[in-house]
Design a protein around this motif. Structure first.
Motif, PDB file in Angstrom:
ATOM      1  N   ILE A 220      -0.438   4.966   3.549  1.00 14.68           N
ATOM      2  CA  ILE A 220       0.508   5.087   2.393  1.00 14.68           C
ATOM      3  C   ILE A 220       0.365   3.775   1.674  1.00 14.68           C
ATOM      4  N   HIS A 221       0.205   3.819   0.286  1.00 15.26           N
ATOM      5  CA  HIS A 221       0.260   2.585  -0.659  1.00 15.26           C
ATOM      6  C   HIS A 221       1.223   2.516  -1.578  1.00 15.26           C
ATOM      7  N   VAL A 222       2.237   1.546  -1.271  1.00 13.37           N
ATOM      8  CA  VAL A 222       3.268   1.505  -2.257  1.00 13.37           C
ATOM      9  C   VAL A 222       3.181   1.552  -3.690  1.00 13.37           C
ATOM     10  N   VAL A 223       3.844   1.645  -4.692  1.00 14.01           N
ATOM     11  CA  VAL A 223       3.748   1.935  -5.933  1.00 14.01           C
ATOM     12  C   VAL A 223       4.775   0.905  -6.701  1.00 14.01           C
ATOM     13  N   TYR A 224       4.394   0.147  -7.779  1.00 14.63           N
ATOM     14  CA  TYR A 224       5.306  -0.755  -8.371  1.00 14.63           C
ATOM     15  C   TYR A 224       5.876  -0.265  -9.422  1.00 14.63           C
ATOM     16  N   TYR A 225       6.053   1.244  -9.784  1.00 17.89           N
ATOM     17  CA  TYR A 225       6.573   1.588 -11.107  1.00 17.89           C
ATOM     18  C   TYR A 225       7.982   1.999 -10.882  1.00 17.89           C
ATOM     19  N   PRO A 226       8.931   1.270 -11.516  1.00 21.01           N
ATOM     20  CA  PRO A 226      10.195   1.461 -11.308  1.00 21.01           C
ATOM     21  C   PRO A 226      10.926   2.827 -11.202  1.00 21.01           C
ATOM     22  N   ASP A 227      10.377   3.692 -11.790  1.00 25.71           N
ATOM     23  CA  ASP A 227      10.829   5.131 -11.584  1.00 25.71           C
ATOM     24  C   ASP A 227      10.528   5.808 -10.376  1.00 25.71           C
ATOM     25  N   PHE A 228       9.633   5.193  -9.482  1.00 28.69           N
ATOM     26  CA  PHE A 228       9.384   5.628  -8.285  1.00 28.69           C
ATOM     27  C   PHE A 228       9.967   4.690  -7.367  1.00 28.69           C
ATOM     28  N   ILE A 229      10.739   3.634  -7.596  1.00 24.79           N
ATOM     29  CA  ILE A 229      11.380   2.599  -6.646  1.00 24.79           C
ATOM     30  C   ILE A 229      12.691   2.857  -6.373  1.00 24.79           C
ATOM     31  N   ARG A 230      13.575   3.089  -7.633  1.00 26.28           N
ATOM     32  CA  ARG A 230      15.098   3.345  -7.549  1.00 26.28           C
ATOM     33  C   ARG A 230      15.457   4.286  -8.482  1.00 26.28           C
ATOM     34  N   GLU A 231      16.349   5.173  -8.192  1.00 21.20           N
ATOM     35  CA  GLU A 231      16.782   6.084  -9.268  1.00 21.20           C
ATOM     36  C   GLU A 231      17.529   5.492 -10.356  1.00 21.20           C
ATOM     37  N   GLU A 232      17.919   6.055 -11.530  1.00 22.23           N
ATOM     38  CA  GLU A 232      18.457   5.283 -12.504  1.00 22.23           C
ATOM     39  C   GLU A 232      19.724   4.491 -12.083  1.00 22.23           C
ATOM     40  N   GLY A 233      19.568   3.303 -12.880  1.00 22.29           N
ATOM     41  CA  GLY A 233      20.711   2.251 -12.457  1.00 22.29           C
ATOM     42  C   GLY A 233      19.896   1.077 -12.845  1.00 22.29           C
ATOM     43  N   ALA A 234      20.213  -0.042 -11.942  1.00 23.40           N
ATOM     44  CA  ALA A 234      19.852  -1.400 -12.232  1.00 23.40           C
ATOM     45  C   ALA A 234      18.471  -1.584 -12.045  1.00 23.40           C
ATOM     46  N   ASP A 240      13.563  -4.101  -3.734  1.00 20.74           N
ATOM     47  CA  ASP A 240      13.621  -2.639  -3.583  1.00 20.74           C
ATOM     48  C   ASP A 240      12.339  -1.957  -3.188  1.00 20.74           C
ATOM     49  N   ILE A 241      11.264  -2.706  -3.544  1.00 23.97           N
ATOM     50  CA  ILE A 241       9.852  -2.232  -3.042  1.00 23.97           C
ATOM     51  C   ILE A 241       9.998  -2.461  -1.267  1.00 23.97           C
ATOM     52  N   ILE A 242      10.421  -3.575  -1.028  1.00 22.40           N
ATOM     53  CA  ILE A 242      10.460  -3.815   0.468  1.00 22.40           C
ATOM     54  C   ILE A 242      11.246  -2.936   1.102  1.00 22.40           C
ATOM     55  N   ALA A 243      12.168  -2.442   0.479  1.00 24.52           N
ATOM     56  CA  ALA A 243      13.025  -1.306   1.276  1.00 24.52           C
ATOM     57  C   ALA A 243      12.176  -0.179   1.467  1.00 24.52           C
ATOM     58  N   PHE A 269       8.070  -2.570 -15.382  1.00 25.84           N
ATOM     59  CA  PHE A 269       7.846  -3.218 -14.333  1.00 25.84           C
ATOM     60  C   PHE A 269       8.968  -3.610 -13.661  1.00 25.84           C
ATOM     61  N   VAL A 270       8.478  -4.036 -12.363  1.00 27.58           N
ATOM     62  CA  VAL A 270       9.491  -4.827 -11.484  1.00 27.58           C
ATOM     63  C   VAL A 270       9.516  -6.133 -11.783  1.00 27.58           C
ATOM     64  N   HIS A 271      10.818  -6.697 -11.629  1.00 35.14           N
ATOM     65  CA  HIS A 271      11.073  -8.168 -12.361  1.00 35.14           C
ATOM     66  C   HIS A 271      10.350  -9.171 -11.370  1.00 35.14           C
ATOM     67  N   HIS A 272       9.427  -9.923 -11.994  1.00 38.24           N
ATOM     68  CA  HIS A 272       8.680 -10.781 -10.940  1.00 38.24           C
ATOM     69  C   HIS A 272       7.237 -10.207 -10.541  1.00 38.24           C
ATOM     70  N   HIS A 279       1.592 -11.153  -7.659  1.00 38.75           N
ATOM     71  CA  HIS A 279       1.422 -10.594  -6.249  1.00 38.75           C
ATOM     72  C   HIS A 279       2.065 -11.779  -5.259  1.00 38.75           C
ATOM     73  N   PRO A 280       1.813 -13.238  -5.466  1.00 40.07           N
ATOM     74  CA  PRO A 280       2.189 -13.947  -4.626  1.00 40.07           C
ATOM     75  C   PRO A 280       3.671 -13.960  -4.525  1.00 40.07           C
ATOM     76  N   ASN A 281       4.416 -13.439  -5.695  1.00 41.47           N
ATOM     77  CA  ASN A 281       5.773 -13.346  -5.441  1.00 41.47           C
ATOM     78  C   ASN A 281       6.350 -12.221  -4.439  1.00 41.47           C
ATOM     79  N   LEU A 282       5.371 -11.121  -4.559  1.00 41.38           N
ATOM     80  CA  LEU A 282       5.745 -10.158  -3.584  1.00 41.38           C
ATOM     81  C   LEU A 282       5.370 -10.616  -2.169  1.00 41.38           C
TER      82      LEU A 282
END
Length: 311
Positions: A220-234, A240-243, A269-272, A279-282
């Motif tokens: 399973i390869h995690v994706v960086y699209y915010p809509d698939f990372i956390r529900e509406e909000g911040a 959040d990806i690391i979670a 996009f995810v910040h940073h 990618h080095p930030n991740l």
């Protein structure tokens, strides 16, 4: 630390630009060569994606056009980009080279003609997703209200993938299609999906699906699209990806997690983590939470350990 990224949509952008966008340094590409090098991306997978509104009689031609841009703009103009057509090619890349592998995001382009899939294979496609978000002649996608499984043709494609040691990508399938694939596929993979437990989106995988992938030896390869990372909000963050990664680890997938950015197919996009150069930030953040061996696994080694063997 090297990165293997299982999914981007740069070919769609290159085709749409009709020669006005440079893969080497085009600012409008999240995954141009300059950014890949800066981000230590060692292998980038390039998806062939056909817009769902395109007339069916034009779709195969559109797929071939994207492949043409791959050969002319990605490879021919950049000798340090090396096409991967054998699974052992990952091991042959020199220090200054970046691997490039073709994938197919939905089989709409082949209609009901398996010989067209064989043509795409001959041109280098090594991972096949049966559909995008909707229904086609092979399967129902994640947003198809019917939620049906694989058709007889879809099952034939999975068996064809097995025979040719091609990955079968489950990322866009509805749940019934997913379970049908898991009964048949020898090389299942989710190229860009997150956990539905943490973000309740139909494009994400349930815990039951994730466990099935890990039990089968799939990645399973995690994706960086915010809509698939956390529900509406911040806004979504790297934490959040690391979670999502941590949750998949808790389900037994520590050695079967990878990265699938979806760059050039997303508009937020995810910040940073706005393009491949970031990618080095991740990686830096992952090293705060996980052992270096685990982070190397997420970045590249897990995929290398679970890829098919050459025919």
């Amino acid at each position: 630390m090297n990165i293997i990224d299982l999914h981007c949509d740069a070919l769609m952008k290159l085709r749409d630009a009709r020669g006005t966008l440079s893969f080497a340094d085009g600012a409008n590409l999240n995954t141009n060569k300059e950014k890949l090098k800066k981000g230590n991306v060692k292998v980038q997978c390039f998806a062939i994606f056909i817009e769902p509104e395109m007339p069916s009689d034009q779709q195969f031609q559109a797929a071939l056009e994207q492949i043409d841009y791959f050969y002319r703009d990605v490879l021919a103009k950049n000798p340090d980009m090396k096409q991967i057509t054998k699974w052992s090619d990952f091991d042959r890349l020199l220090d200054n080279e970046i691997g490039a592998m073709l994938t197919l995001e939905g089989v709409e382009a082949i209609g009901n003609d398996l010989s067209k899939l064989h043509i795409l294979y001959q041109l280098g496609v090594r991972s096949v997703g049966l559909t995008w978000n909707h229904a086609n002649l092979a399967a129902d996608g994640a947003l198809e209200p019917r939620g049906g499984g694989l058709t007889a043709f879809g099952k034939e494609i999975v068996r064809w993938n097995n025979e040719h040691r091609v990955l079968t990508d489950v990322s866009h399938l509805c749940e019934q299609s997913f379970w049908d694939v898991m009964q048949l596929a020898e090389y299942p993979i989710a190229s860009h999906s997150n956990s539905r437990k943490l973000c309740n989106h139909p494009r994400n995988l349930t815990d039951e699906q994730a466990r099935a992938m890990f039990k089968s030896g799939g990645m399973i390869h995690v994706v960086y699209y915010p809509d698939f990372i956390r529900e509406e909000g911040a806004p979504a963050t790297i934490d959040d990806i690391i979670a999502h990664i941590d949750h998949f680890c808790s389900l037994g997938g520590r050695k079967q997690i990878g990265l699938g950015s979806d760059f050039d197919g997303i508009s937020t996009f995810v910040h940073h983590l706005e393009d491949a150069s970031k990618h080095p930030n991740l990686i830096e953040k992952l090293l705060r939470y996980f052992k270096e061996e685990d982070v190397k696994g997420f970045a590249y080694q897990n995929f290398l350990d679970h890829r098919p063997q050459d025919l």
